[in-house]
Design a protein around this motif. Structure first.
Motif, mmCIF file in Angstrom:
data_model
loop_
_atom_site.group_PDB
_atom_site.id
_atom_site.type_symbol
_atom_site.label_atom_id
_atom_site.label_comp_id
_atom_site.label_asym_id
_atom_site.label_seq_id
_atom_site.Cartn_x
_atom_site.Cartn_y
_atom_site.Cartn_z
ATOM 1 N N THR A 155 -14.909 0.744 -2.566
ATOM 2 C CA THR A 155 -15.045 -0.301 -1.551
ATOM 3 C C THR A 155 -13.680 -0.919 -1.274
ATOM 4 O O THR A 155 -13.019 -1.421 -2.188
ATOM 5 C CB THR A 155 -16.026 -1.387 -2.028
ATOM 6 N N HIS A 156 -13.254 -0.859 -0.019
ATOM 7 C CA HIS A 156 -11.931 -1.343 0.377
ATOM 8 C C HIS A 156 -12.011 -1.990 1.755
ATOM 9 O O HIS A 156 -12.924 -1.732 2.531
ATOM 10 C CB HIS A 156 -10.911 -0.198 0.452
ATOM 11 N N ASP A 157 -11.009 -2.792 2.046
ATOM 12 C CA ASP A 157 -10.769 -3.250 3.409
ATOM 13 C C ASP A 157 -9.956 -2.150 4.100
ATOM 14 O O ASP A 157 -8.820 -1.866 3.709
ATOM 15 C CB ASP A 157 -9.992 -4.572 3.401
ATOM 16 N N PHE A 158 -10.536 -1.517 5.125
ATOM 17 C CA PHE A 158 -9.891 -0.384 5.785
ATOM 18 C C PHE A 158 -9.191 -0.786 7.083
ATOM 19 O O PHE A 158 -9.037 0.042 7.986
ATOM 20 C CB PHE A 158 -10.918 0.716 6.048
ATOM 21 N N SER A 159 -8.726 -2.037 7.163
ATOM 22 C CA SER A 159 -8.043 -2.488 8.373
ATOM 23 C C SER A 159 -6.850 -1.610 8.727
ATOM 24 O O SER A 159 -6.545 -1.401 9.904
ATOM 25 C CB SER A 159 -7.577 -3.939 8.210
ATOM 26 N N SER A 160 -6.160 -1.084 7.717
ATOM 27 C CA SER A 160 -4.986 -0.236 7.980
ATOM 28 C C SER A 160 -5.367 1.075 8.657
ATOM 29 O O SER A 160 -4.490 1.762 9.208
ATOM 30 C CB SER A 160 -4.243 0.060 6.671
ATOM 31 N N PHE A 161 -6.646 1.424 8.607
ATOM 32 C CA PHE A 161 -7.100 2.690 9.187
ATOM 33 C C PHE A 161 -8.053 2.481 10.359
ATOM 34 O O PHE A 161 -8.741 3.408 10.770
ATOM 35 C CB PHE A 161 -7.764 3.545 8.107
ATOM 36 N N ALA A 162 -8.088 1.247 10.892
ATOM 37 C CA ALA A 162 -8.946 0.946 12.030
ATOM 38 C C ALA A 162 -8.125 0.968 13.311
ATOM 39 O O ALA A 162 -6.938 0.631 13.314
ATOM 40 C CB ALA A 162 -9.602 -0.425 11.856
ATOM 41 N N ALA A 163 -8.766 1.355 14.410
ATOM 42 C CA ALA A 163 -8.086 1.338 15.703
ATOM 43 C C ALA A 163 -7.740 -0.099 16.068
ATOM 44 O O ALA A 163 -8.534 -1.023 15.875
ATOM 45 C CB ALA A 163 -8.977 1.953 16.768
ATOM 46 N N ARG A 228 5.792 14.059 3.586
ATOM 47 C CA ARG A 228 6.519 13.056 4.385
ATOM 48 C C ARG A 228 6.184 11.639 3.934
ATOM 49 O O ARG A 228 6.826 10.682 4.350
ATOM 50 C CB ARG A 228 6.186 13.233 5.860
ATOM 51 N N LEU A 229 5.143 11.537 3.090
ATOM 52 C CA LEU A 229 4.700 10.259 2.549
ATOM 53 C C LEU A 229 4.180 10.514 1.141
ATOM 54 O O LEU A 229 3.410 11.445 0.936
ATOM 55 C CB LEU A 229 3.571 9.690 3.424
ATOM 56 N N PRO A 230 4.585 9.721 0.139
ATOM 57 C CA PRO A 230 4.035 9.921 -1.210
ATOM 58 C C PRO A 230 2.534 9.648 -1.227
ATOM 59 O O PRO A 230 2.077 8.624 -0.700
ATOM 60 C CB PRO A 230 4.795 8.899 -2.063
ATOM 61 N N ALA A 231 1.768 10.547 -1.822
ATOM 62 C CA ALA A 231 0.322 10.333 -1.926
ATOM 63 C C ALA A 231 0.012 9.038 -2.668
ATOM 64 O O ALA A 231 -0.987 8.369 -2.398
ATOM 65 C CB ALA A 231 -0.335 11.521 -2.611
ATOM 66 N N SER A 232 0.882 8.663 -3.576
ATOM 67 C CA SER A 232 0.691 7.437 -4.359
ATOM 68 C C SER A 232 0.844 6.165 -3.518
ATOM 69 O O SER A 232 0.551 5.065 -3.989
ATOM 70 C CB SER A 232 1.699 7.398 -5.509
ATOM 71 N N GLN A 233 1.262 6.320 -2.256
ATOM 72 C CA GLN A 233 1.467 5.174 -1.376
ATOM 73 C C GLN A 233 0.161 4.699 -0.724
ATOM 74 O O GLN A 233 0.115 3.607 -0.158
ATOM 75 C CB GLN A 233 2.482 5.551 -0.284
ATOM 76 N N ILE A 234 -0.902 5.484 -0.823
ATOM 77 C CA ILE A 234 -2.158 5.136 -0.137
ATOM 78 C C ILE A 234 -2.699 3.767 -0.564
ATOM 79 O O ILE A 234 -3.106 2.972 0.293
ATOM 80 C CB ILE A 234 -3.212 6.235 -0.344
ATOM 81 N N PRO A 235 -2.733 3.416 -1.878
ATOM 82 C CA PRO A 235 -3.214 2.069 -2.233
ATOM 83 C C PRO A 235 -2.417 0.945 -1.579
ATOM 84 O O PRO A 235 -2.990 -0.066 -1.168
ATOM 85 C CB PRO A 235 -3.071 2.049 -3.760
ATOM 86 N N ALA A 236 -1.115 1.125 -1.446
ATOM 87 C CA ALA A 236 -0.293 0.106 -0.804
ATOM 88 C C ALA A 236 -0.606 0.004 0.687
ATOM 89 O O ALA A 236 -0.589 -1.098 1.264
ATOM 90 C CB ALA A 236 1.196 0.414 -1.013
ATOM 91 N N ILE A 237 -0.900 1.142 1.304
ATOM 92 C CA ILE A 237 -1.280 1.130 2.717
ATOM 93 C C ILE A 237 -2.597 0.388 2.902
ATOM 94 O O ILE A 237 -2.760 -0.420 3.826
ATOM 95 C CB ILE A 237 -1.370 2.574 3.256
ATOM 96 N N LEU A 238 -3.567 0.633 2.032
ATOM 97 C CA LEU A 238 -4.827 -0.099 2.080
ATOM 98 C C LEU A 238 -4.588 -1.602 1.925
ATOM 99 O O LEU A 238 -5.151 -2.425 2.667
ATOM 100 C CB LEU A 238 -5.761 0.385 0.965
ATOM 101 N N ALA A 239 -3.752 -1.956 0.957
ATOM 102 C CA ALA A 239 -3.502 -3.368 0.665
ATOM 103 C C ALA A 239 -2.802 -4.079 1.817
ATOM 104 O O ALA A 239 -2.977 -5.289 2.005
ATOM 105 C CB ALA A 239 -2.681 -3.496 -0.613
ATOM 106 N N ALA A 240 -2.037 -3.333 2.621
ATOM 107 C CA ALA A 240 -1.292 -3.941 3.721
ATOM 108 C C ALA A 240 -2.218 -4.485 4.806
ATOM 109 O O ALA A 240 -1.874 -5.445 5.503
ATOM 110 C CB ALA A 240 -0.329 -2.917 4.319
ATOM 111 N N ARG A 241 -3.380 -3.869 4.986
ATOM 112 C CA ARG A 241 -4.336 -4.270 6.024
ATOM 113 C C ARG A 241 -3.658 -4.365 7.387
ATOM 114 O O ARG A 241 -3.875 -5.295 8.164
ATOM 115 C CB ARG A 241 -5.000 -5.597 5.664
ATOM 116 N N ASP A 242 -2.847 -3.370 7.668
ATOM 117 C CA ASP A 242 -2.032 -3.343 8.884
ATOM 118 C C ASP A 242 -1.985 -1.905 9.383
ATOM 119 O O ASP A 242 -1.518 -1.010 8.675
ATOM 120 C CB ASP A 242 -0.625 -3.852 8.561
#
Length: 262
Positions: A155-163, A228-242
């Motif tokens: 369960t996450h806030d997926f704002s970073s992946f929303a249009a 082109r992007l570290p796979a380990s960066q995904i949690p930070a992308i989620l946390a950004a909510r951007d």
């Protein structure tokens, strides 16, 4: 009034998405026209999800009422006679009281298909596959794709992946995305088909999905899969909510609504 539940498969290429739009050919509108031609009744079928322009379905669930007294087997046969070949009705049955294709759904599964690079220079996509896959722009690692995909389970806030709302983006260089963007993903993984084409398939099951969410996830995972992007960066992308923190939006043509659970 009998209430019906149908399962549809369709090629989204010739349609401007599921939802009726004035002056445009849509799946919902085409199905409504078929029902009108068969029964004389004007109904608006309700789908489990509003697929976008060019997005396909293997198991779109639809509900609609009809006054006409017609056996399910006859309705199935008649609809497939009237509908264009790009839309097929796989099954029709009388629905339980209170059933609604969208509101009653508890899980949805989408699949995204990528044709990997098969030469050192470019991906050569056969013309019969082109409307249904994204021909990969770069070489991809299945291990890295799966490493990235695993981070979004839960369960996450997926704002970073929303249009992003384009009107809001026009007014504000750093738009604040709408609230209530929390979703639960139960499965998120990639597999590769055996054989010469070796399609990469991303399968994701969730409680619900935001607009363009699956395509934005895929675009970001491809960045990780091509290093082109570290796979380990995904949690930070989620946390950004951007939305600007994540990768590009994958093309619509590779996306399929696979299954809906109730």
């Amino acid at each position: 009034m009998p209430h019906w539940r149908a399962i549809l498969a369709y090629d989204g290429t010739p349609y401007h998405g599921w939802q009726v739009q004035p002056g445009l050919i849509t799946v919902q509108g085409t199905l409504a026209e078929a029902l009108l031609a068969l029964t004389g009744e004007t109904v608006l079928p309700q789908g489990s999800g509003r697929t976008d322009t060019g997005v396909h379905a293997l198991g779109q669930v639809v509900s609609f009422p009809l006054n006409a007294k017609i056996p399910a087997s006859n309705l199935l046969f008649a609809l497939n006679r009237v509908l264009p070949p790009s839309i097929r009705v796989l099954s029709v049955a009388e629905a339980a009281p209170g059933f609604h294709a969208r509101h009653s759904a508890v899980r949805k599964t989408y699949e995204y298909r990528i044709l990997p690079r098969i030469t050192a220079l470019e991906t050569i996509c056969p013309p019969f596959l082109a409307p249904y896959v994204w021909a990969s722009p770069r070489a991809l690692s299945l291990d890295l794709l799966n490493e990235a995909a695993a981070h979004v389970v839960g369960t996450h806030d997926f704002s970073s992946f929303a249009a992003v709302n384009p009107d809001q983006a026009h007014r504000n260089a750093s738009p604040v995305l709408p609230k209530e963007n929390t979703r639960t993903l139960f499965a998120s993984y990639w597999v590769q088909d055996p054989g010469p084409e070796g399609l990469l398939r991303y399968r994701v099951t969730g409680s619900g999905f935001l607009h363009h969410m699956v395509r934005n996830l895929v675009g970001t995972f491809v960045e990780a899969g091509s290093e082109r992007l570290p796979a380990s960066q995904i949690p930070a992308i989620l946390a950004a909510r951007d939305r600007s923190a994540a990768g590009p939006t994958a093309p619509a043509r590779g996306l399929f609504l696979h299954e809906v659970e109730y």
